[in-house]
Design a protein around this motif. Structure first.
Motif, PDB file in Angstrom:
ATOM      1  N   ARG A 351       4.285   4.457  -2.978  1.00  0.00           N
ATOM      2  CA  ARG A 351       4.333   3.970  -4.318  1.00  0.00           C
ATOM      3  C   ARG A 351       4.273   5.214  -5.224  1.00  0.00           C
ATOM      4  O   ARG A 351       3.491   4.975  -6.251  1.00  0.00           O
ATOM      5  N   GLY A 352       4.812   6.530  -4.920  1.00  0.00           N
ATOM      6  CA  GLY A 352       4.700   7.506  -5.840  1.00  0.00           C
ATOM      7  C   GLY A 352       3.448   7.693  -6.286  1.00  0.00           C
ATOM      8  O   GLY A 352       2.549   8.089  -5.227  1.00  0.00           O
ATOM      9  N   THR A 353       3.096   8.072  -7.516  1.00  0.00           N
ATOM     10  CA  THR A 353       1.792   8.414  -7.752  1.00  0.00           C
ATOM     11  C   THR A 353       0.716   7.332  -8.205  1.00  0.00           C
ATOM     12  O   THR A 353      -0.367   7.578  -8.618  1.00  0.00           O
ATOM     13  N   GLY A 354       1.243   6.143  -8.063  1.00  0.00           N
ATOM     14  CA  GLY A 354       0.316   5.011  -8.298  1.00  0.00           C
ATOM     15  C   GLY A 354       1.111   3.884  -8.550  1.00  0.00           C
ATOM     16  O   GLY A 354       2.188   3.731  -8.695  1.00  0.00           O
ATOM     17  N   VAL A 355       0.400   2.615  -9.074  1.00  0.00           N
ATOM     18  CA  VAL A 355       1.028   1.552  -9.311  1.00  0.00           C
ATOM     19  C   VAL A 355       0.388   0.997 -10.613  1.00  0.00           C
ATOM     20  O   VAL A 355      -0.938   0.874 -10.533  1.00  0.00           O
ATOM     21  N   LEU A 356       1.046   0.346 -11.673  1.00  0.00           N
ATOM     22  CA  LEU A 356       0.585  -0.457 -12.751  1.00  0.00           C
ATOM     23  C   LEU A 356       0.786  -1.987 -12.367  1.00  0.00           C
ATOM     24  O   LEU A 356       1.919  -2.220 -11.898  1.00  0.00           O
ATOM     25  N   ALA A 368      -4.653  -1.469 -12.077  1.00  0.00           N
ATOM     26  CA  ALA A 368      -3.874  -0.063 -11.791  1.00  0.00           C
ATOM     27  C   ALA A 368      -4.347   0.784 -10.488  1.00  0.00           C
ATOM     28  O   ALA A 368      -5.629   0.493 -10.471  1.00  0.00           O
ATOM     29  N   ILE A 369      -3.767   1.522  -9.789  1.00  0.00           N
ATOM     30  CA  ILE A 369      -4.140   2.323  -8.879  1.00  0.00           C
ATOM     31  C   ILE A 369      -3.565   3.673  -8.997  1.00  0.00           C
ATOM     32  O   ILE A 369      -2.201   3.662  -9.153  1.00  0.00           O
ATOM     33  N   THR A 370      -4.239   4.652  -8.960  1.00  0.00           N
ATOM     34  CA  THR A 370      -3.657   5.981  -8.813  1.00  0.00           C
ATOM     35  C   THR A 370      -3.826   6.664  -7.495  1.00  0.00           C
ATOM     36  O   THR A 370      -4.839   6.569  -6.792  1.00  0.00           O
ATOM     37  N   HIS A 371      -2.615   7.148  -6.874  1.00  0.00           N
ATOM     38  CA  HIS A 371      -2.920   7.740  -5.624  1.00  0.00           C
ATOM     39  C   HIS A 371      -2.822   9.143  -6.158  1.00  0.00           C
ATOM     40  O   HIS A 371      -1.925  10.308  -6.122  1.00  0.00           O
ATOM     41  N   ALA A 372      -4.131   9.569  -6.100  1.00  0.00           N
ATOM     42  CA  ALA A 372      -4.482  10.989  -6.878  1.00  0.00           C
ATOM     43  C   ALA A 372      -4.156  12.214  -6.090  1.00  0.00           C
ATOM     44  O   ALA A 372      -3.520  13.282  -6.606  1.00  0.00           O
ATOM     45  N   THR A 373      -3.915  12.126  -4.516  1.00  0.00           N
ATOM     46  CA  THR A 373      -3.517  13.178  -3.936  1.00  0.00           C
ATOM     47  C   THR A 373      -1.819  13.149  -3.881  1.00  0.00           C
ATOM     48  O   THR A 373      -1.347  14.376  -3.474  1.00  0.00           O
ATOM     49  N   ALA A 374      -1.359  12.089  -4.088  1.00  0.00           N
ATOM     50  CA  ALA A 374       0.101  12.268  -4.430  1.00  0.00           C
ATOM     51  C   ALA A 374       0.377  12.855  -5.762  1.00  0.00           C
ATOM     52  O   ALA A 374       1.481  13.255  -6.053  1.00  0.00           O
ATOM     53  N   LYS A 375      -0.406  12.391  -6.697  1.00  0.00           N
ATOM     54  CA  LYS A 375      -0.090  12.927  -8.107  1.00  0.00           C
ATOM     55  C   LYS A 375      -0.390  14.674  -8.424  1.00  0.00           C
ATOM     56  O   LYS A 375       0.157  15.084  -9.097  1.00  0.00           O
ATOM     57  N   TRP A 376      -1.719  14.817  -7.625  1.00  0.00           N
ATOM     58  CA  TRP A 376      -1.972  16.313  -8.093  1.00  0.00           C
ATOM     59  C   TRP A 376      -1.789  16.968  -6.911  1.00  0.00           C
ATOM     60  O   TRP A 376      -2.474  16.868  -5.868  1.00  0.00           O
ATOM     61  N   GLN A 377      -0.943  17.997  -6.945  1.00  0.00           N
ATOM     62  CA  GLN A 377      -0.808  19.073  -5.906  1.00  0.00           C
ATOM     63  C   GLN A 377      -2.010  19.689  -5.438  1.00  0.00           C
ATOM     64  O   GLN A 377      -2.496  19.941  -4.187  1.00  0.00           O
ATOM     65  N   TRP A 378      -2.797  20.209  -6.351  1.00  0.00           N
ATOM     66  CA  TRP A 378      -4.155  20.967  -6.131  1.00  0.00           C
ATOM     67  C   TRP A 378      -5.130  20.036  -5.146  1.00  0.00           C
ATOM     68  O   TRP A 378      -5.721  20.545  -4.190  1.00  0.00           O
ATOM     69  N   SER A 426      -4.437  -1.805  -0.306  1.00  0.00           N
ATOM     70  CA  SER A 426      -3.212  -2.203   0.742  1.00  0.00           C
ATOM     71  C   SER A 426      -2.211  -2.850   0.475  1.00  0.00           C
ATOM     72  O   SER A 426      -1.048  -2.712   0.606  1.00  0.00           O
ATOM     73  N   GLY A 427      -2.403  -3.949  -0.652  1.00  0.00           N
ATOM     74  CA  GLY A 427      -1.545  -4.841  -1.193  1.00  0.00           C
ATOM     75  C   GLY A 427      -0.291  -3.899  -1.994  1.00  0.00           C
ATOM     76  O   GLY A 427       0.713  -4.183  -1.755  1.00  0.00           O
ATOM     77  N   LEU A 428      -1.007  -3.217  -2.863  1.00  0.00           N
ATOM     78  CA  LEU A 428      -0.224  -2.192  -3.595  1.00  0.00           C
ATOM     79  C   LEU A 428       0.538  -1.197  -2.972  1.00  0.00           C
ATOM     80  O   LEU A 428       1.693  -0.923  -3.598  1.00  0.00           O
ATOM     81  N   LEU A 429      -0.021  -0.538  -2.128  1.00  0.00           N
ATOM     82  CA  LEU A 429       0.584   0.511  -1.516  1.00  0.00           C
ATOM     83  C   LEU A 429       1.370  -0.077  -0.342  1.00  0.00           C
ATOM     84  O   LEU A 429       2.162   1.028   0.433  1.00  0.00           O
ATOM     85  N   GLN A 430       1.326  -1.004   0.261  1.00  0.00           N
ATOM     86  CA  GLN A 430       2.191  -1.734   1.495  1.00  0.00           C
ATOM     87  C   GLN A 430       1.753  -0.985   2.563  1.00  0.00           C
ATOM     88  O   GLN A 430       2.658  -0.828   3.523  1.00  0.00           O
ATOM     89  N   VAL A 431       0.609  -0.524   2.908  1.00  0.00           N
ATOM     90  CA  VAL A 431       0.075   0.230   3.987  1.00  0.00           C
ATOM     91  C   VAL A 431      -1.298  -0.332   4.068  1.00  0.00           C
ATOM     92  O   VAL A 431      -2.199  -0.455   3.355  1.00  0.00           O
ATOM     93  N   ARG A 432      -1.505  -0.886   5.437  1.00  0.00           N
ATOM     94  CA  ARG A 432      -2.807  -1.556   5.880  1.00  0.00           C
ATOM     95  C   ARG A 432      -3.982  -0.572   5.928  1.00  0.00           C
ATOM     96  O   ARG A 432      -3.860   0.344   6.639  1.00  0.00           O
ATOM     97  N   ILE A 433      -4.848  -0.838   4.869  1.00  0.00           N
ATOM     98  CA  ILE A 433      -6.035  -0.005   4.905  1.00  0.00           C
ATOM     99  C   ILE A 433      -7.231  -0.779   5.177  1.00  0.00           C
ATOM    100  O   ILE A 433      -7.402  -1.827   4.941  1.00  0.00           O
ATOM    101  N   LYS A 434      -8.012  -0.308   6.177  1.00  0.00           N
ATOM    102  CA  LYS A 434      -9.289  -1.242   6.996  1.00  0.00           C
ATOM    103  C   LYS A 434     -10.483  -0.366   6.233  1.00  0.00           C
ATOM    104  O   LYS A 434     -10.439   0.870   5.954  1.00  0.00           O
ATOM    105  N   ALA A 435     -11.725  -0.922   6.039  1.00  0.00           N
ATOM    106  CA  ALA A 435     -12.844  -0.418   5.722  1.00  0.00           C
ATOM    107  C   ALA A 435     -13.190   0.950   6.615  1.00  0.00           C
ATOM    108  O   ALA A 435     -13.753   1.916   5.951  1.00  0.00           O
ATOM    109  N   ASP A 436     -13.025   0.898   7.830  1.00  0.00           N
ATOM    110  CA  ASP A 436     -13.107   2.014   8.755  1.00  0.00           C
ATOM    111  C   ASP A 436     -12.343   3.421   8.446  1.00  0.00           C
ATOM    112  O   ASP A 436     -12.461   4.225   8.866  1.00  0.00           O
ATOM    113  N   ASP A 437     -11.224   3.024   7.620  1.00  0.00           N
ATOM    114  CA  ASP A 437     -10.508   4.119   7.143  1.00  0.00           C
ATOM    115  C   ASP A 437     -11.143   4.822   6.044  1.00  0.00           C
ATOM    116  O   ASP A 437     -10.584   5.976   5.911  1.00  0.00           O
TER     117      ASP A 437
END
Length: 505
Positions: A351-356, A368-378, A426-437
């Protein structure tokens, strides 16, 4: 005139130095002095400009740390922004300050992939789409653009296009208006609900119908009158903005800006004191007197009030009682949940750099969710493949009716917010994320940090500034006066400190 500590000077100075890492400032020749109340970003900028102009400055910060919403925290061993992560590039104010502080080489542009927009299923059967880029606060410059039509539907896009032929009428002659009213009148309900509300919720944590259009979109109404439509006004304002990305950040995070300002102030001899609250102001024939929470009283030629809105008005009113009538409501409470996850599936940036997120999306509480490692290369380079930083935002200002039906997310327990954030991510990025992750997480709450720019806010700001202008040596700065965002705060603060310096001399 030097600062005069009228009670317990040695103990207070020593205690402050240990907290900030600063030594007691060296003796300096007599000259104009100032006390800055509030060590957030506006207070630090104000203090630096005055100190470097030859005004001896004391900064009083009620909390134990400086920077306010521009700070850092450590999650899973990674230093991350705890508040603001970027600044608008529409003005040169922040880049100029960054250059003066020796950080110009650290300016970083975000990934141009951009963010996505999550709408309710009845609005967008596919659930999400890339956020249309040609707009202002979600208002489209071209309602016929395919991305806009996709988000609005043909009927919604057709209604939005009517903006081009509707008469402007008395729009610019009206008194205070909400952003929602302007958008609804010109382009219709679909644009307001599906585009503007998610963007405004992410930026201001508020509803467009509650926000003063002249405060959150200065010049927009005047541009509508000049160009004949809302779409044309948005297009003109965007065309006037600098080319390139609309925002930028710093390699290592925006918290570096606070650290650089504090270091510069310490080096130049300013006195930085934490854990001290200014309780009252008084003006006598010679100077200002500031009574502090530790029982001390300071005297100075000038006072700069850089606290957040309600606290600033309460303090100013101790010297100017008429200002109390303009006390703003506290801004909305916001909770930011940061997750550091070990999940290679997110390397694809689904979902790119995040979702509104639109308010009426079922099953998702985050706005909103920001996928910070997708947004900032550093940041991606520092974490490596498979490790990702996600930041979810909760809470927004609502009308009394909506507030009664929606829980106050900022008041939820940390563990509850953590579980909600994992499910929402999990819902916004369409990737299942578990607490163990999740290898690390943190919750940061900002209560009243965003100014409440409700309808009539512009008139309130003008009234406060008119009253302050009548008191020699008194000034007030901060987001509640200048507008949300580092660009607005920096430009306004520096302009006012230049004027204050001229008045002191």
């Amino acid at each position: 005139m030097p600062h005069r500590f009228l009670a317990k000077p040695e103990n207070a100075a020593g205690r402050s130095a240990r907290k900030t890492g600063a030594q007691h400032p060296p003796e300096t020749p007599a000259g104009p002095s100032a006390v800055v109340v509030g060590g957030g970003i506006s207070g630090l900028i104000a203090a630096r400009d005055l100190q470097r102009a030859g005004i001896r400055v004391t900064v009083l910060e009620a909390s134990e740390t400086f920077g306010g919403c521009v700070g850092r925290h450590t999650v899973a061993g990674i230093q991350l922004d705890s508040g603001a992560e970027s600044f608008a590039t529409r003005s040169p104010a922040v880049p100029e300050l960054i250059g003066e502080l020796g950080l110009a080489d650290s300016v970083a542009a975000p990934n141009p992939a951009g963010s996505w927009l999550q709408l309710a299923a009845e609005d967008l059967p596919s659930g999400a789409q890339r956020m249309p880029s040609s707009g202002l606060l979600g208002i489209p410059a071209d309602p016929r653009h395919p991305d806009i039509v996709h988000a609005l539907g043909r009927a919604g896009a057709a209604r939005a296009a009517m903006d081009k032929v509707l008469p402007v009428g008395s729009l610019n002659r009206r008194g205070s208006m909400s952003l929602g009213e302007v958008v609804r009148t010109r382009m219709g309900e679909a644009v307001l609900r599906r585009l503007v509300t998610p963007v405004v919720g992410g930026v201001y944590s508020s509803d467009p119908d509650m926000l003063d259009v002249d405060s959150v979109a200065p010049g927009l109404r005047a541009a509508i009158s000049r160009h004949g439509s809302l779409a044309a006004a948005v297009g003109a304002l965007r065309a006037a903005a600098p080319a390139g990305s609309a925002v930028a950040g710093l390699d290592g995070g925006m918290g570096r800006l606070t650290e650089a300002l504090v270091s510069d102030l310490e080096t130049s001899g300013a006195l930085l004191r934490t854990g001290i609250r200014a309780e009252s102001l008084a003006r006598d024939a010679e100077d200002w007197r500031i009574r502090c929470s530790d029982g001390q009283e300071l005297a100075a030629d000038a006072v700069v009030v850089a606290a957040e809105g309600p606290a600033a008005v309460d303090l100013i009113a101790t010297a100017l009682p008429e200002v109390s009538a303009y006390r703003p409501q506290p801004g909305p409470g916001v909770a930011l949940v940061t997750l550091v996850v070990d999940l290679p599936e997110l390397d694809a940036m689904p979902r790119g750099t995040g979702v509104l997120v639109a308010r009426d999306v079922e099953g998702i509480d985050a706005k909103a969710i920001t996928h910070a490692t997708a947004k900032w290369q550093w940041l991606a380079e520092s974490t490596g493949p498979g490790t990702h930083v996600l930041r979810l935002s909760y809470g927004r200002a609502l009308s009394p009716e909506d507030a009664a039906a929606e829980p106050a997310h900022v008041d939820r327990a940390d563990d509850d917010l953590f579980r909600q954030a994992v499910a929402d991510a999990s819902g916004l990025l369409q990737v299942r994320i578990k607490a163990d992750d999740v290898v690390g997480w943190d919750v940061v709450r900002w209560v009243g940090a965003l100014p409440s720019a409700v309808v009539g806010h512009k008139d309130r700001v003008e009234a406060v500034r008119a009253a302050v202008a009548e008191a020699p040596g008194l000034e007030a700065v901060g987001a509640w006066l200048a507008g949300t965002g580092l660009a607005a705060v920096t430009a306004d603060t520096r302009t006012r400190m230049a004027a204050l310096f001229r008045a002191l001399l």
